[in-house]
Design an enzyme around this catalytic site. Structure first.
Site, PDB file in Angstrom:
ATOM      1  N   LYS A   1       8.782   9.628   2.400  1.00  0.00           N
ATOM      2  CA  LYS A   1       7.485   9.270   1.427  1.00  0.00           C
ATOM      3  C   LYS A   1       6.288   9.519   1.613  1.00  0.00           C
ATOM      4  O   LYS A   1       6.039   9.893   2.768  1.00  0.00           O
ATOM      5  CB  LYS A   1       7.834   7.618   1.638  1.00  0.00           C
ATOM      6  CG  LYS A   1       6.783   6.707   0.868  1.00  0.00           C
ATOM      7  CD  LYS A   1       7.132   5.307   0.892  1.00  0.00           C
ATOM      8  CE  LYS A   1       6.135   4.316   0.069  1.00  0.00           C
ATOM      9  NZ  LYS A   1       6.356   2.980   0.374  1.00  0.00           N
TER      10      LYS A   1
ATOM     11  N   SER B   1       8.133  -2.932  -0.907  1.00  0.00           N
ATOM     12  CA  SER B   1       7.977  -1.778  -1.439  1.00  0.00           C
ATOM     13  C   SER B   1       9.378  -1.140  -1.396  1.00  0.00           C
ATOM     14  O   SER B   1       9.370   0.147  -1.818  1.00  0.00           O
ATOM     15  CB  SER B   1       7.013  -0.962  -1.074  1.00  0.00           C
ATOM     16  OG  SER B   1       5.688  -1.397  -1.481  1.00  0.00           O
TER      17      SER B   1
ATOM     18  N   SER C   1       6.069   0.407  -3.688  1.00  0.00           N
ATOM     19  CA  SER C   1       5.640   1.700  -3.729  1.00  0.00           C
ATOM     20  C   SER C   1       6.447   2.821  -3.411  1.00  0.00           C
ATOM     21  O   SER C   1       6.047   3.993  -3.623  1.00  0.00           O
ATOM     22  CB  SER C   1       4.441   1.742  -2.739  1.00  0.00           C
ATOM     23  OG  SER C   1       4.812   1.428  -1.348  1.00  0.00           O
TER      24      SER C   1
END
Length: 484
Positions: free
Chosen positions: A70, A170, A146
């Site tokens: 990520k 997220s 996210s």
């Protein structure tokens, strides 16, 4: 199932080489990423070069399997570390963090970075630096956030697994929106440091988005652990994976903790799960939502604001100037202004509220093994959905001139439409308890909604047991790429 375990077995059996798998991953990215915009950085040449220097550990569970990191809080030396921010657009990680180092020790080969919203503040992934990540089930919808880039990277078949993190849902939100498994582990169970230790006062934690319970469980088993330097320590004494056969007692609630509407699809998803679990001999009991969701959300936003100020402090020192609204997106700017009005005493009181919620939930888990709810009140929003308003945007433009009460109101309002869709997930972040989103329902419009289960700290085994039950009975609805 062509999950990460499948590909690791192929490599160990010499049916495919790690370099061949990296090249195929690069081909998948080239073919699919223009539509979904999940991957924002990849370098096949560098990955192959690093592979040449590696000695594959055939005892590692995921040896040779490509892994997407990520673009927020998962740093590998030399790779991008922008956090989705224009301020950090050109920043490359100067060292590899402990989470990524342990990912590598499980055998994974970090290759590529996935899209995020700026600093992870949204439940969609649409950083102005990178653009919008689209949903694999329907590209006219968001993939979530996210960890939205990670979700679409896995759902599309670019990667069989991808790194994700969860500071308010997220991992679980994109799992729900994208038909994946999303585990948020117990606070303190995953490696932290050396650059960041507390991660939103323990609210945020790293893990991954996965396709199978075996990948989820194996990764958790090999990543979990404690460090004397870590500020939070997860309990281990109650962990009883695969040893229990007794019926579970599960509390459930469909009501939104902040009083927002719940779609009929989300209600159907929960009812279907309740009926299935009851048919398998487990005891289900409906309860009222156990904590004050509105007060917790307000404390969560106060933490976001204060942590934003702390995050920007070294940046202003390095730049030798104050940051302005031109340096960041409007929502980040609003949080930054709000955070500068939050006194230390109020921040401590917010954390105290989290502790009180933890005690309430642990008391609940003395009577119940798990707490079940929808993961979201609805499917992923459309790309063209306006999650703000002209009034909110005008307020954010003038945020530097507002007083604290006005900023508090503005911050709540700027998240309000997003929160209405995803009000269930933040609780587990604030209490530190584990939670998992399972892909058990697809609506008549062809979009998934997950169900969420929470358990007592250190009791991932209960979540895994329920997940395996759904999976074994073929109650998972995975993205079409994997239905072959």
């Amino acid at each position: 199932m062509k999950d990460a375990t499948y590909w690791a077995e192929k490599i160990k059996n010499r049916e495919v080489s790690p370099s061949e798998l990296l090249k195929e991953t690069a081909r998948q990215i080239e073919q699919k990423n223009p539509l979904y915009h999940a991957v924002v950085e990849s370098d096949l040449e560098q990955a192959l070069k690093e592979l040449e220097t590696l000695t594959l550990d055939l005892d590692a569970p995921f040896t040779g399997v490509p892994f997407a990191l990520k673009m927020l809080g998962q740093n590998k030396k030399g790779m991008g570390a922008s956090a989705g921010s224009r301020l950090l657009a050109d920043y490359r990680a100067e060292s590899t963090d402990y989470f990524v180092s342990k990912i590598e020790r499980t055998g994974f080969i970090p290759f590529a970075k996935t899209n995020v919203p700026e600093f992870g503040f949204k439940n969609i992934s649409d950083a102005s630096l990178y653009g919008v990540t689209r949903n694999v089930w329907n590209p006219e919808h968001h993939a979530g956030g996210s960890s939205g880039g990670a979700a679409s990277a896995v759902a599309s078949g670019m990667f069989p697994i991808a790194g994700a993190s969860d500071g308010g849902g997220s991992i679980r939100i994109p799992a729900s929106f994208s038909g994946l498994i999303g585990l948020k582990p117990t606070r303190g169970s995953m490696p932290v440091g050396p650059g960041s230790w507390r991660d939103w006062q323990g609210a945020s934690i790293n893990f991954a988005l996965t396709l199978s319970m075996r990948d989820t469980m194996t990764l958790f088993e090999h990543m979990r652990g404690t460090s004397k330097a870590a500020p939070y320590q997860a309990p281990f004494s109650d962990y009883q994976l695969a040893t229990q056969t007794r019926p579970l007692k599960i509390a459930y609630c469909v009501d939104s903790p902040v009083g927002t509407p719940v779609s009929q699809d989300a209600k159907n998803a929960l009812k279907q799960a309740v009926d299935f679990l009851a048919s398998q001999g487990h005891e289900l009991e409906e309860i009222a939502y156990p904590v004050n969701g509105r007060a917790l959300i307000e404390s969560y936003y106060a933490m976001n604001g204060a942590e934003t100020v702390a995050m920007f402090s070294p940046m202003t020192a390095a730049l030798k100037r104050d940051l302005t609204e031109q340096d960041m997106e409007a929502m980040t700017w609003g949080l930054y202004q709000y955070g500068q009005h939050i006194p230390a005493g109020e921040y401590v009181q917010a954390l105290q509220l989290w502790d009180e919620a933890t005690a309430t939930m642990e008391q609940l888990f003395e009577s119940y093994d798990a707490f079940l709810s929808p993961t979201a009140t609805d499917v992923a929003p459309r790309i063209d959905t306006d999650l703000q308003s002209d009034g909110i945007r005008a307020g954010l433009e003038n945020a530097r001139y507002l007083d604290k009460p006005a900023l508090k109101k503005l911050v709540y309002e700027m998240f309000e439409k997003s929160l209405a869709i995803t009000p269930y997930t933040q609780l587990a972040n604030l209490t530190g308890q584990p939670a998992i989103s399972l892909p058990t329902y697809v609506t008549s419009t062809g979009l998934p909604i997950g169900i969420q289960l929470m358990a007592s700290k250190g009791r991932e085994d209960i979540l895994f047991r329920v997940g395996q039950l759904f999976e074994n009975e073929q109650k998972f609805y995975l993205p079409s790429y994997y239905n072959v």
